[in-house]
Design an enzyme around this catalytic site. Structure first.
Site, PDB file in Angstrom:
ATOM      1  N   ALA A 110     -15.299   2.047  -1.791  1.00  0.00           N
ATOM      2  CA  ALA A 110     -14.864   1.046  -0.814  1.00  0.00           C
ATOM      3  C   ALA A 110     -13.378   0.745  -0.903  1.00  0.00           C
ATOM      4  CB  ALA A 110     -15.660  -0.243  -1.009  1.00  0.00           C
ATOM      5  N   LEU A 162     -11.929  -0.481  -3.609  1.00  0.00           N
ATOM      6  CA  LEU A 162     -11.777  -1.655  -4.475  1.00  0.00           C
ATOM      7  C   LEU A 162     -11.577  -1.247  -5.928  1.00  0.00           C
ATOM      8  CD1 LEU A 162     -14.504  -3.940  -2.860  1.00  0.00           C
ATOM      9  CD2 LEU A 162     -12.037  -3.896  -2.406  1.00  0.00           C
ATOM     10  N   THR A 203       2.971   2.073  -2.067  1.00  0.00           N
ATOM     11  CA  THR A 203       4.296   1.796  -2.632  1.00  0.00           C
ATOM     12  C   THR A 203       4.331   2.086  -4.124  1.00  0.00           C
ATOM     13  OG1 THR A 203       3.610  -0.515  -2.848  1.00  0.00           O
ATOM     14  CG2 THR A 203       4.961   0.059  -0.930  1.00  0.00           C
ATOM     15  N   ASP A 204       3.169   2.123  -4.779  1.00  0.00           N
ATOM     16  CA  ASP A 204       3.178   2.213  -6.246  1.00  0.00           C
ATOM     17  C   ASP A 204       3.744   3.538  -6.743  1.00  0.00           C
ATOM     18  OD1 ASP A 204       0.915   3.585  -5.342  1.00  0.00           O
ATOM     19  OD2 ASP A 204      -0.415   2.795  -6.908  1.00  0.00           O
ATOM     20  N   TYR A 219      -4.515  11.955   0.663  1.00  0.00           N
ATOM     21  CA  TYR A 219      -3.710  11.126  -0.232  1.00  0.00           C
ATOM     22  C   TYR A 219      -2.558  11.947  -0.803  1.00  0.00           C
ATOM     23  CZ  TYR A 219      -2.719   7.647  -3.880  1.00  0.00           C
ATOM     24  OH  TYR A 219      -2.128   6.711  -4.678  1.00  0.00           O
ATOM     25  N   GLU A 250       0.832  -1.210   0.000  1.00  0.00           N
ATOM     26  CA  GLU A 250       0.000   0.000   0.000  1.00  0.00           C
ATOM     27  C   GLU A 250       0.859   1.250   0.000  1.00  0.00           C
ATOM     28  OE1 GLU A 250      -3.181  -0.308  -1.171  1.00  0.00           O
ATOM     29  OE2 GLU A 250      -3.357  -1.732   0.462  1.00  0.00           O
ATOM     30  N   SER A 283     -13.161   2.938  -9.919  1.00  0.00           N
ATOM     31  CA  SER A 283     -12.817   3.903 -10.964  1.00  0.00           C
ATOM     32  C   SER A 283     -11.930   3.268 -12.030  1.00  0.00           C
ATOM     33  CB  SER A 283     -12.133   5.131 -10.362  1.00  0.00           C
ATOM     34  OG  SER A 283     -10.961   4.775  -9.665  1.00  0.00           O
ATOM     35  N   GLU A 314      -7.191   9.036 -15.156  1.00  0.00           N
ATOM     36  CA  GLU A 314      -7.452   9.296 -13.738  1.00  0.00           C
ATOM     37  C   GLU A 314      -6.574  10.421 -13.202  1.00  0.00           C
ATOM     38  OE1 GLU A 314      -8.498   7.038  -9.618  1.00  0.00           O
ATOM     39  OE2 GLU A 314      -8.695   6.104 -11.577  1.00  0.00           O
ATOM     40  N   ASP A 342      -3.814   0.070  -9.858  1.00  0.00           N
ATOM     41  CA  ASP A 342      -5.203  -0.334 -10.061  1.00  0.00           C
ATOM     42  C   ASP A 342      -5.475  -0.712 -11.509  1.00  0.00           C
ATOM     43  OD1 ASP A 342      -5.357   0.395  -7.437  1.00  0.00           O
ATOM     44  OD2 ASP A 342      -6.525   2.208  -7.769  1.00  0.00           O
TER      45      ASP A 342
END
Length: 372
Positions: free
Chosen positions: A117, A119, A29-30, A218, A27, A122, A154, A166
């Site tokens: 949520a 998941l 890390t991308d 974020y 999480e 988007s 995005e 994602d």
């Protein structure tokens, strides 16, 4: 899809879909050039599409929205479309920016990926639209380049400063496989993850605490990571060592960087164990350690999330962690198949004790990526 026929008065030219994703571990890390390990969900977004009968207009309808949204494929630009349809318009714009042919289209969207949520509903929508546009234009789908197009939509059209995990998960997903992604090189390896043969399940608990990426939190975490990397004189935190991070004077930056460095190490350890065919139960403590790092060092959990995670562990989960960008969203728990109901009931009871709405629970099965 009969909804398309009802909405537009004629059959679609085809139906395409793309999955949501659950990130098993890795999480934040991308965008630090690190490692992630998501799986494509068996919950998807479907797009029925056809070339328009009204040249000059792309029309987007959804079973979740009362009103259609219209824009011109040849001129749509960032800032012209707002709300849910901006993800669709963004992909059309990114196609055009990439030099790919894109014509005005009629689209009808249906999905069962929970929105808000964590998941990645988007990215599911973006990738489904991307493969639909490619199908209509008879363009071969190249998974990684199409993931880049969806991510650009995005980042630059919607304005969400997310990494590329994602969209890569949505494009590269496969049944009973995790998508091990090196975000620096974009190298992908599919890692075995057939939990059913081990009598295990990945329980997803949607805490129903709102999850919103297009907000300050974020972006603040991303800025903190960039600042820490600059102070350490490394290209990104992927290149930092734990010893160097420990020497940072700023307490907040030290904690943020420590999460990224240790999280990358946890991803690699999980991959090593699963690649070697070891019992998936062994990765449970690594999932739990990931949550503790997100809670204590990265400070992105909230009470709904922490209660679900702690209760799942107390009820017998082998490991549990928040998944997604944070500040809400879902918790995943690695549990025995026989314990799915018991763990779910325990979390529901913990929520009831606090006067919270019950979580929504389901099991996640690694599934196929985007396609027709």
């Amino acid at each position: 899809m009969t909804d398309f026929e009802t909405a537009f008065g004629r059959p679609s030219d085809g139906v395409w879909s793309a999955p949501g994703r659950v990130n098993l571990i890795g999480e934040h890390t991308d965008y630090n050039d690190g490692f992630v390990l998501p799986l494509a969900l068996d919950r998807r977004t479907w797009v029925a599409a056809a070339r328009t009968t009204e040249p000059g207009w792309t029309t987007v309808r959804s079973d979740r929205e009362d009103q259609p949204v219209r824009f011109a494929a040849s001129t749509v630009a960032p800032g012209q479309v707002a709300g849910w349809a901006c993800y669709v318009a963004g992909v059309v714009w990114a196609f055009r920016e990439a030099g790919l042919p894109v014509a005005d289209t009629d689209l009808f969207i249906h999905g069962d990926v929970p929105v808000g949520a964590g998941l990645s509903s988007s990215a599911s929508l973006e990738c489904a639209v991307a493969v639909a546009l490619a199908g209509l234009a008879e363009i071969p789908v190249e998974k990684t380049p199409f993931a880049r197009i969806a991510r650009r939509a995005e980042n630059e059209f919607v304005g969400a400063p997310t990494g590329g995990m994602d969209q890569m998960a949505a494009m590269h997903g496969a049944p009973d496989r995790l998508v091990f992604l090196d975000t620096r090189t974009e190298a992908v390896e599919l890692i075995p993850f057939d939990l059913a043969t081990h009598d295990l399940a990945l329980l997803v608990l949607d805490t129903r605490a709102p999850h919103q990426l297009v907000d300050g939190q974020y972006g603040e975490r991303r800025h903190d990571c960039a600042e820490a990397a600059a102070l350490l004189d490394v290209p990104s935190l992927r290149d930092a060592t734990l010893d160097a991070v420990g020497a940072l004077d700023d307490r907040r930056l030290r904690a943020r960087a420590r999460h990224v460095v240790t999280e990358n190490a946890r991803v690699l350890e999980v991959v090593d164990r699963l690649r070697g065919g070891r019992d998936p139960r062994e990765i449970g403590p690594l999932l739990t350690a990931s949550h503790e790092s997100m809670r204590d060092d990265f400070a992105i959990t909230v009470p709904h999330v922490d209660v679900a995670q702690e209760t799942a562990l107390a009820a017998g989960a082998h490991g549990a962690r928040m998944t997604g960008g944070g500040f809400g969203g879902c918790v995943i728990a690695l549990v025995e198949v026989a314990d799915v109901d018991a763990v779910t009931r325990a979390v529901e009871a913990a929520y009831a004790d606090r006067g919270w709405e019950p979580p929504v629970a389901f099991t996640a099965v690694a599934s196929a990526g985007a396609g027709r």
